[in-house]
Motif scaffolding. Structure first.
Motif, PDB file in Angstrom:
ATOM      1  N   VAL A  74       0.684  -1.075  -0.034  1.00 42.91           N
ATOM      2  CA  VAL A  74      -0.112   0.008   0.212  1.00 42.91           C
ATOM      3  C   VAL A  74       0.973   1.310   0.022  1.00 42.91           C
ATOM      4  CG1 VAL A  74      -1.833   1.467   1.089  1.00 42.91           C
ATOM      5  CG2 VAL A  74      -1.877  -1.178   1.208  1.00 42.91           C
ATOM      6  N   LEU A  75       1.990   1.346   0.926  1.00 42.86           N
ATOM      7  CA  LEU A  75       2.447   2.630   1.034  1.00 42.86           C
ATOM      8  C   LEU A  75       3.675   2.963   0.106  1.00 42.86           C
ATOM      9  CD1 LEU A  75       2.782   2.759   5.077  1.00 42.86           C
ATOM     10  CD2 LEU A  75       1.383   3.864   3.681  1.00 42.86           C
ATOM     11  N   GLN A  76       4.228   1.825  -0.371  1.00 47.59           N
ATOM     12  CA  GLN A  76       5.224   1.938  -1.533  1.00 47.59           C
ATOM     13  C   GLN A  76       4.575   2.382  -2.781  1.00 47.59           C
ATOM     14  OE1 GLN A  76       8.417   1.398  -0.409  1.00 47.59           O
ATOM     15  NE2 GLN A  76       9.161   2.229  -2.473  1.00 47.59           N
ATOM     16  N   PRO A  77       3.175   1.938  -3.352  1.00 38.93           N
ATOM     17  CA  PRO A  77       2.838   2.481  -4.490  1.00 38.93           C
ATOM     18  C   PRO A  77       2.350   3.987  -4.046  1.00 38.93           C
ATOM     19  CG  PRO A  77       2.135   0.313  -4.209  1.00 38.93           C
ATOM     20  CD  PRO A  77       2.826   0.627  -2.804  1.00 38.93           C
ATOM     21  N   VAL A  78       1.961   4.638  -2.988  1.00 40.60           N
ATOM     22  CA  VAL A  78       1.583   5.904  -2.722  1.00 40.60           C
ATOM     23  C   VAL A  78       2.559   6.636  -2.936  1.00 40.60           C
ATOM     24  CG1 VAL A  78       0.629   7.159  -1.087  1.00 40.60           C
ATOM     25  CG2 VAL A  78      -0.586   5.027  -1.459  1.00 40.60           C
ATOM     26  N   ILE A  79       4.014   6.283  -2.203  1.00 36.75           N
ATOM     27  CA  ILE A  79       5.048   7.130  -2.481  1.00 36.75           C
ATOM     28  C   ILE A  79       5.650   7.182  -3.516  1.00 36.75           C
ATOM     29  CG2 ILE A  79       7.284   7.002  -1.563  1.00 36.75           C
ATOM     30  CD1 ILE A  79       6.542   5.727   1.079  1.00 36.75           C
ATOM     31  N   GLU A  80       5.441   5.991  -4.440  1.00 37.41           N
ATOM     32  CA  GLU A  80       5.843   6.238  -5.782  1.00 37.41           C
ATOM     33  C   GLU A  80       4.790   7.174  -6.660  1.00 37.41           C
ATOM     34  OE1 GLU A  80       6.240   2.425  -7.103  1.00 37.41           O
ATOM     35  OE2 GLU A  80       8.023   1.758  -5.992  1.00 37.41           O
TER      36      GLU A  80
ATOM     37  N   LEU B 270       8.459  15.025   0.982  1.00 36.21           N
ATOM     38  CA  LEU B 270       8.034  13.764   1.916  1.00 36.21           C
ATOM     39  C   LEU B 270       8.398  12.543   1.343  1.00 36.21           C
ATOM     40  CD1 LEU B 270       7.238  12.917   4.754  1.00 36.21           C
ATOM     41  CD2 LEU B 270       4.885  12.999   3.805  1.00 36.21           C
ATOM     42  N   PRO B 271       7.985  12.145  -0.010  1.00 32.70           N
ATOM     43  CA  PRO B 271       8.065  10.684  -0.629  1.00 32.70           C
ATOM     44  C   PRO B 271       9.701  10.482  -0.957  1.00 32.70           C
ATOM     45  CG  PRO B 271       7.133  12.260  -2.272  1.00 32.70           C
ATOM     46  CD  PRO B 271       7.028  12.952  -0.948  1.00 32.70           C
ATOM     47  N   THR B 272      10.531  11.606  -1.236  1.00 31.64           N
ATOM     48  CA  THR B 272      11.746  11.398  -1.423  1.00 31.64           C
ATOM     49  C   THR B 272      12.700  10.826  -0.174  1.00 31.64           C
ATOM     50  OG1 THR B 272      11.797  13.001  -3.293  1.00 31.64           O
ATOM     51  CG2 THR B 272      13.851  12.504  -2.416  1.00 31.64           C
ATOM     52  N   VAL B 273      12.340  11.612   0.936  1.00 33.87           N
ATOM     53  CA  VAL B 273      12.961  11.391   2.042  1.00 33.87           C
ATOM     54  C   VAL B 273      12.707   9.978   2.611  1.00 33.87           C
ATOM     55  CG1 VAL B 273      13.447  12.307   4.490  1.00 33.87           C
ATOM     56  CG2 VAL B 273      13.055  13.958   2.922  1.00 33.87           C
ATOM     57  N   THR B 274      11.193   9.759   2.483  1.00 35.36           N
ATOM     58  CA  THR B 274      10.852   8.511   2.923  1.00 35.36           C
ATOM     59  C   THR B 274      11.474   7.355   2.172  1.00 35.36           C
ATOM     60  OG1 THR B 274       8.671   9.471   3.373  1.00 35.36           O
ATOM     61  CG2 THR B 274       8.793   7.115   3.343  1.00 35.36           C
TER      62      THR B 274
END
Length: 304
Positions: free
Chosen positions: A120-126, A171-175
């Protein structure tokens, strides 16, 4: 048989030499492009001080920005201090807000719920990484600016709105980089900590985070570098007023916002154009500074 082996060896040697030549050409093109960009930006940026005779100290510390006018002494009003302060303000605030959120999300994805994080979270971050800057800026202009104007104070434009937009952007880059840093911690570190009687939280806090500290710091600095150089999204929500901000809710400006506003309205070779190149040179210097910090952290990490 010997002749076949020789022909195969010669073919491999030719392929290897061709591969070396191709890779050398690619590296040479990259080096030439980087050196050309550095030379062009620095030469144009220094024209302000050597050709137009503008004082470097007045440029760095001046508070008035209006290149088309002069003061009583005949000096051009090209003080970049308001933009420098605005750039550092939005960058540092965005980093301070996004870093805890990104580290917490990375810990959840790797240590607490890896399956949910991957699915769930990985696709959202991408997905967040792939959204264009103009979309973030438009959302900030349509949602964040009216919200600040109606529920807090001011016109809505200012450092606060730009900080919120930049926080979401980096936020997604740092995450993602923090996730990679936490995953790089050897599994036996966790097993040894748990075997000694430490709780899950203690293991995360005292073992995982300490071991991945250099990688997490690199992620934060990388996010700051992206935030410092962001132009379009910030320009849409910060207000673009070249004054030193006295409040988070008053219009301000950054180096990138002034650059994007003035790049199409100046003539090459004039003071108005050269001073924009000087702002670009300051941006380039800050980018190099962030790169040096990242490399320094990386070397310390390898040394450990």
């Amino acid at each position: 048989m010997n002749e076949e082996k020789l022909t195969r060896t010669s073919k491999k040697a030719r392929l290897e030499s061709r591969g070396k030549i191709i890779t050398f050409i690619c590296i040479a093109v990259m080096v030439i492009a980087a050196v050309s960009i550095l030379y062009f930006v620095i030469s144009k940026g220094l024209s302000t001080f050597f050709i137009n005779k503008v004082s470097f100290w007045d440029f760095i510390s001046g508070k008035d920005w209006n290149p088309t006018k002069t003061d009583a002494a005949g000096n051009a009003l090209v003080g970049a201090l308001p933009m420098i302060i605005g750039s550092f303000a939005v960058t540092l605030l965005a980093a301070c807000i996004s870093a805890p959120l990104a580290i917490g999300a990375a810990i959840f994805m790797v240590e607490i719920s890896p399956r949910f994080g991957k699915k769930v979270l990985q696709p959202v971050i991408e997905l967040l990484v792939g959204i264009p800057s103009v979309v973030y800026g438009f959302i900030g202009l349509s949602v964040i600016v009216p919200f600040i104007r109606e529920h807090i104070s001011g016109s809505g434009f200012g450092i606060a709105a730009a900080t919120v937009v930049l926080t979401v952007m980096i936020l997604p880059t740092v995450t993602s980089l923090s996730v990679d840093a936490i995953k790089a911690v050897p599994r036996h570190y966790r097993e040894a900590s748990l075997a000694l009687g430490a709780t899950r939280f203690q293991t995360i806090w005292r073992v995982v985070l300490r071991s991945s500290r250099a990688g997490i710091l690199t992620a934060v600095v990388f996010g700051m570098a992206r935030a410092f150089g962001e132009a379009l999204a910030v320009q849409m929500v910060i207000g673009n007023s070249a004054v030193i901000p006295t409040s988070l809710f008053e219009p301000a400006s950054t180096l990138t916002s002034i650059l994007t506003m003035g790049m199409g309205n100046t003539v090459m070779g004039t003071l108005d154009n050269n001073i924009l190149w000087s702002l670009a040179m300051v941006l380039l210097a800050m980018s190099l500074f962030f790169i040096i910090i990242i490399r320094f952290i990386g070397r310390r990490r390898k040394a450990k």
